[in-house]
Design a protein around this motif. Structure first.
Motif, short mmCIF file in Angstrom:
data_model
loop_
_atom_site.label_atom_id
_atom_site.label_comp_id
_atom_site.label_asym_id
_atom_site.label_seq_id
_atom_site.Cartn_x
_atom_site.Cartn_y
_atom_site.Cartn_z
N VAL A 1 4.19 5.90 -5.18
CA VAL A 1 4.21 6.01 -6.64
C VAL A 1 3.18 7.04 -7.10
O VAL A 1 3.44 7.88 -7.95
CB VAL A 1 3.93 4.63 -7.27
CG1 VAL A 1 3.27 4.79 -8.63
CG2 VAL A 1 5.22 3.86 -7.42
N ALA B 1 0.84 -1.20 0.00
CA ALA B 1 0.00 0.00 0.00
C ALA B 1 0.87 1.25 0.00
O ALA B 1 0.62 2.20 -0.75
CB ALA B 1 -0.93 -0.01 1.21
N HIS B 2 1.92 1.24 0.83
CA HIS B 2 2.79 2.43 0.89
C HIS B 2 3.52 2.64 -0.43
O HIS B 2 3.65 3.77 -0.89
CB HIS B 2 3.78 2.28 2.04
CG HIS B 2 3.13 2.39 3.38
ND1 HIS B 2 3.72 2.04 4.55
CD2 HIS B 2 1.87 2.79 3.71
CE1 HIS B 2 2.87 2.23 5.55
NE2 HIS B 2 1.73 2.68 5.07
N ALA B 3 3.98 1.54 -1.04
CA ALA B 3 4.65 1.65 -2.33
C ALA B 3 3.70 2.26 -3.36
O ALA B 3 4.09 3.11 -4.17
CB ALA B 3 5.14 0.28 -2.79
N LEU B 4 2.43 1.84 -3.32
CA LEU B 4 1.45 2.36 -4.28
C LEU B 4 1.19 3.84 -4.05
O LEU B 4 1.10 4.62 -5.00
CB LEU B 4 0.14 1.57 -4.14
CG LEU B 4 0.15 0.18 -4.75
CD1 LEU B 4 -0.98 -0.66 -4.18
CD2 LEU B 4 0.02 0.27 -6.26
N ILE B 5 1.07 4.23 -2.78
CA ILE B 5 0.78 5.64 -2.48
C ILE B 5 1.98 6.50 -2.87
O ILE B 5 1.82 7.58 -3.44
CB ILE B 5 0.42 5.80 -0.99
CG1 ILE B 5 -0.97 5.21 -0.75
CG2 ILE B 5 0.47 7.26 -0.58
CD1 ILE B 5 -1.37 5.13 0.69
#
Lengths: 206, 206
Positions: free
Chosen positions: B57, B51-55
């Motif tokens: 990005v 989730a953090h990687a997606l946010i």
């Protein structure tokens, strides 16, 4: 921690099963492209939708107190449904199995999810599968039948056999889902093990 | 919006390319299982990492001002690298192509990402591919060579041809990556189109 956000997303996606580095990169680029398109159109980007879904799952999802299925509340939708027949209990190895059986629409009983099968060599014994909770549940609901719907492999068969012996003292009826030729299957192409099982478990027609 | 977090995660994962409902469910269950295991071991759950990687990005990634590649800053790592030869420019269709060429380790020039190929029927013309920016860049860097590394299909060939004509007036040398039999390929199993291209583009040995 990798400092480049794109590389980090690719790494995180690559941790998922069946997703190698190349697929992870393809997914990451797709997410970025679809998200920027969504933003340009005034919508919510896919990256944020997915991130929120992940965070929500991480915050809310736990195990159903009764059947060990995954759910967002104390008890899952099946266990709280008054229309379900609580005297028939189906034992499955995993959450995906519940999903598969539910999608047939032909089962109206309740479930118990083992989250695995007996594998003494891997350290998975009766305690790990919470079999005590299963016995308790069978007794509390005064079940008349427990259906062993573990996989049709060695571990699944062994687990079903062990459970059947464990439940013998409770007086409940125990059944095992049928093994044999899948519908649409041609005998010519069926593997030997399935075919000999289908022969040995043949049913009398009249 | 679906209220069940698990179902919602499955839906969101199912929006990714090549991931059907069944795979999405398998991934979701894996994420939940791996995350709860990580939490039990005192680690950071996979769901939150992802989730953090997606946010991140979604917050940080944009297009490089010079080459249109995806990056987390104004200019990408290639464009800001003083060791790269700015007089050789490689034109590619997508971000994944930059990645593929970089992974060969045999290219030291810079890039320009078209984010597509010319497809007039789909409304993708010279403006959509920001060809004006490309010409500007070729002139600013006083490029001596532009390598057309678009795909070896009809759209890629047409785009390369169009770009070559567009760049003729700038006096830059234009090349096209070679088409032919892939290394390790056996002639017997190569498709007709590739084989006839390999024949017609044969190189003199001496």
């Amino acid at each position: 921690m990798h400092t480049d956000p794109i590389q980090r997303l690719i790494l995180e996606l690559g941790r998922l099963p069946g997703i190698g580095e190349r697929t992870a990169a393809r997914l990451a680029f797709y997410i970025i492209k679809a998200s920027s398109r969504a933003v340009a159109e005034g919508g919510q980007p896919l990256s944020r939708d997915l991130a929120h879904a992940l965070i929500e799952v991480s915050d809310k999802v736990g195990l159903c107190k009764e059947c060990q299925n995954l759910c967002a509340h104390e008890r899952c939708a099946v266990c709280t449904d008054p229309a379900r027949d609580r005297t028939v209990l189906c034992v499955v190895e995993g959450v995906a199995d519940v999903r598969a059986i539910e999608s047939t629409g032909s089962y109206r009983g309740i479930y118990f999810v083992l989250h695995g099968a007996l594998a003494p060599l891997d350290g998975i014994g009766p305690e790990e599968l919470k079999l005590g909770l299963l016995v308790e549940r069978v007794q509390q609901n005064a079940c008349r039948e427990v259906i062993m719907a573990t996989n049709a492999d060695v571990e699944g068969d062994a687990t079903a056999l062990y459970l059947a012996q464990l439940l013998r003292s409770t007086g409940v009826g125990v059944s095992r889902i049928a093994s044999g030729i899948p519908l649409g299957g041609e005998l010519e192409y069926i593997d030997h093990a399935t075919l000999s099982r289908a022969l040995s478990e043949r049913r009398s027609v009249y």
